[in-house]
Motif scaffolding. Structure first.
Motif: not given
Length: 251
Positions: A194-213
């Motif tokens: 789960n942690l690996e999947n989370f890192t892929k998703e959360i940093f895929k658009y690292k320049r965006k605000k997390l609310s948009n991610v």
């Protein structure tokens, strides 16, 4: 000497002093050791001189595999396997094994993450990897967070031990190298898949605000108005990222 294959990312380590410096970073005597991508066997030779309990080496290249079998013929504590390290069943390896390797740089990240997820299998990794990757894995407080340093910081003790000259390889690579030490944390209770999947998703658009991610993620459970979500993933602290991770998977 066998001609290195670019398709397999082969750069053979040929400097014996560097081989000795690498193996001096850990205790080998009476330990189970695993080496990936041994090439022509320079590092393998030095490991054997330090009397491991057992040494297993995995080499994908059939030409090199045959060369290694001839070179180390008759050594009972050595097992040589002709297989892709990405597909190998590591359940065949003894627990409390140490990995010492000059890794093929094109698969190093995937291998390291996979091995860390087998935290009860491996005690320690001493690895030669691309310097750029080693730096990305380094989780100094002043450094912006990324997928690698967040995952490594959460799951292991990590240290860059020294940089390596291009001149110790044949052929000389275009990129710089570093030797790192990684010790997986044994008592971590997080689901590492789960942690690996989370890192892929959360940093895929690292320049965006997390609310948009995260707003379209069905697993997400944190209030969308949370102040953390007004920041970018790369600017958060480790504990803040972990709080968001737990809200994803209700840990």
């Amino acid at each position: 000497m066998i001609k290195p294959k670019k398709s397999l990312g082969q750069n053979f380590l040929i400097d014996k002093n560097i081989c000795k410096k690498i193996i001096n970073l850990t205790k080998i005597t009476n330990n189970n050791i695993l080496e990936i991508g041994p090439g022509t066997g320079s590092l393998t030779e030095e490991i054997l001189k330090n009397n491991p309990k057992k040494l297993t080496i995995i080499e994908k290249d059939e030409d090199l595999f045959n060369k290694l079998k001839n070179k180390f013929n008759g050594i009972k504590k050595l097992e040589i396997i002709n297989e892709d390290a990405l597909n190998y069943d590591y359940n065949q390896i003894s627990n409390q094994t140490k990995i010492i390797s000059n890794l093929p740089y094109n698969i190093s990240i995937k291998l390291i993450i996979n091995w860390i997820k087998m935290k009860n299998k491996f005690d320690e990794f001493i690895l030669m990897i691309q310097k750029e990757v080693a730096d990305k894995m380094n989780f100094q407080n002043k450094q912006k967070k990324n997928r690698l340093n967040f995952f490594i910081n959460t799951t292991a003790h990590y240290k860059i031990k020294f940089e390596v000259s291009r001149n110790v390889f044949f052929p000389k690579p275009k990129i710089k190298s570093s030797v790192v030490q990684i010790k997986p944390l044994k008592n971590i209770k997080i689901n590492l898949n789960n942690l690996e999947n989370f890192t892929k998703e959360i940093f895929k658009y690292k320049r965006k605000k997390l609310s948009n991610v995260v707003k379209s993620n069905k697993n997400y459970k944190m209030d969308i108005s949370n102040n953390l979500l007004e920041k970018r993933a790369e600017d958060l602290k480790i504990d803040e990222l972990l709080n968001i991770f737990k809200s994803y998977y209700d840990q």
